[in-house]
Write an enzyme that holds these catalytic residues in place. Structure first.
Site, mmCIF file in Angstrom:
data_model
loop_
_atom_site.group_PDB
_atom_site.id
_atom_site.type_symbol
_atom_site.label_atom_id
_atom_site.label_comp_id
_atom_site.label_asym_id
_atom_site.label_seq_id
_atom_site.Cartn_x
_atom_site.Cartn_y
_atom_site.Cartn_z
ATOM 1 N N ASP A 27 0.852 -1.183 0.000
ATOM 2 C CA ASP A 27 0.000 0.000 0.000
ATOM 3 C C ASP A 27 0.893 1.239 0.000
ATOM 4 O O ASP A 27 1.124 1.872 1.028
ATOM 5 C CB ASP A 27 -0.892 -0.033 1.244
ATOM 6 N N GLU A 106 -6.775 5.214 -8.446
ATOM 7 C CA GLU A 106 -8.061 5.700 -7.931
ATOM 8 C C GLU A 106 -8.666 6.819 -8.775
ATOM 9 O O GLU A 106 -7.986 7.741 -9.194
ATOM 10 C CB GLU A 106 -7.867 6.196 -6.488
ATOM 11 N N LYS A 142 -9.870 2.077 -8.823
ATOM 12 C CA LYS A 142 -10.447 2.220 -7.482
ATOM 13 C C LYS A 142 -11.601 3.218 -7.516
ATOM 14 O O LYS A 142 -11.461 4.338 -8.013
ATOM 15 C CB LYS A 142 -9.388 2.695 -6.484
ATOM 16 N N THR A 167 -13.229 0.789 -2.910
ATOM 17 C CA THR A 167 -12.520 1.239 -1.710
ATOM 18 C C THR A 167 -13.463 1.968 -0.758
ATOM 19 O O THR A 167 -14.647 2.145 -1.042
ATOM 20 C CB THR A 167 -11.321 2.128 -2.108
ATOM 21 N N PHE A 189 -11.951 -1.626 4.966
ATOM 22 C CA PHE A 189 -10.962 -0.950 5.810
ATOM 23 C C PHE A 189 -11.028 -1.482 7.243
ATOM 24 O O PHE A 189 -12.093 -1.491 7.848
ATOM 25 C CB PHE A 189 -11.221 0.566 5.808
#
Length: 337
Positions: A27, A106, A142, A167, A189
């Site tokens: 990440d 993203e 994303k 996400t 998450f």
């Protein structure tokens, strides 16, 4: 239980053991970290790109993005937007030289409630990757896990063959809707869920197995495996290695360089806590969510509502900061001449 120094030398690190059971993803937008930990895939977001774009080592990519935005011309706003998209793609393309798998890029969080806008921007990013010789099979787009984002993912997957990574996923309702949309991957998450419970409840510490973020991902994993959904579950946003180890066996886990470093130094035996066999024996029932049901069930989860809106605002704020930085590079030098 302490491990003797001799046994520790023979035992694989926690990171190497984790890789036997789970696909490890980095990440980060930092190439050095990717080279060091050799993940299969990598994920980026506006915050990570903003951080990386300010490092001296990556100024050539920023310069290339600025030149691209200027070359396309148009209004100042259009030039900045094109430079920003190009910068995301340049980072992604460089990362792909260092990993065998896929990179996640993203779509602007400010489009989180604009289905058509997200579809258009995703296709634009895929076109930009194509321009630098990268096929869509190596990209995950994303999208925020709003209702509009999930439906954009459905269209991108079914009509354009563009793989999506959903996400900012905090609620079970979001996970069910993503599975029904047939997206490639979700990023529930973990750490941000824990943050909310610590900030809003009396309990300030949790054992990994009782961690609300770990329990959320475990439930989602079990639901997907029990009912045969092909969507990949990739736990994200970790606060400590205990959370990661408690999700050993999850399809994918995306981990920051700091926690990858800690795992590489740990020498404790890891055993899978998630498995398809156990998932299929769990007592979850299958549900279907149309838009009305999704909005209601998601709204019933106060944590998820607050963390989704907060996450969108944070990513949007970092996108604005990145654009401001690009604007300065693109136009302040001209104005100063």
């Amino acid at each position: 239980m302490s491990v003797s120094p001799v046994k520790r030398q023979k035992m694989e690190s926690a990171l190497d053991q984790l890789k036997h059971h789970t696909t490890v993803v980095a990440d980060t937008g930092d190439f050095n970290a990717i080279d060091e930990y050799k993940p299969l895939d990598a994920t980026t977001n506006p915050s990570l790109i903003l951080t990386a774009a300010q490092m001296p080592a990556y100024q050539n990519l920023v310069d290339d993005a600025v030149a691209y935005g200027k070359k396309l011309g148009g209004s100042e706003e259009e030039q900045i937007k094109n430079a920003s998209d190009k910068l995301f793609v340049l980072f992604g393309a460089e990362i792909l030289k260092r990993i065998p798998g896929r990179v996640s890029t993203e779509v602007d969080a400010r489009l989180s409630f604009d289905k058509e806008g997200m579809i258009q921007r995703a296709r634009r990013l895929i076109d930009l990757y194509k321009e630098v010789g990268v096929g869509k099979d190596r990209i995950l787009i994303k999208l925020s896990s709003t209702w509009e984002g999930i439906q954009a993912g459905r269209v991108l997957e079914a009509e354009y063959g563009i793989h999506c990574n959903m996400t900012l996923l905090f609620s079970f309702a979001q996970a069910v809707a993503c599975a029904e949309a047939g997206v490639t991957l979700i990023s529930p998450f973990v750490g941000r869920i824990l943050d909310w419970y610590v900030a809003n409840g009396d309990k300030k510490t949790y054992e990994p197995s009782e961690d609300p973020g770990v329990k959320s991902v475990t439930k989602i994993y079990n639901y997907y495996k029990k009912f045969g959904y092909k969507t990949i579950v990739m736990g994200a946003s970790f606060r400590n290695t205990g959370q990661i180890k408690a999700l050993t066996g999850c399809d994918y886990l995306t981990i920051s360089p700091k926690l990858l470093a800690e795992l590489s130094k740990e020498h404790v035996k890891l055993t899978p806590t998630l498995s398809v066999k156990e998932a299929q024996a769990c007592n979850l029932e299958k549900i279907h969510l149309d838009e009305k049901a999704f909005r209601w069930h998601h709204n019933e989860d106060q944590m998820a509502v607050e963390k989704l809106s907060d996450g969108i605002r944070r990513f949007a704020a970092d996108a604005v900061k990145l654009e401001r930085m690009l604007k300065e590079r693109m136009f302040s030098t001209e104005n100063g001449k």
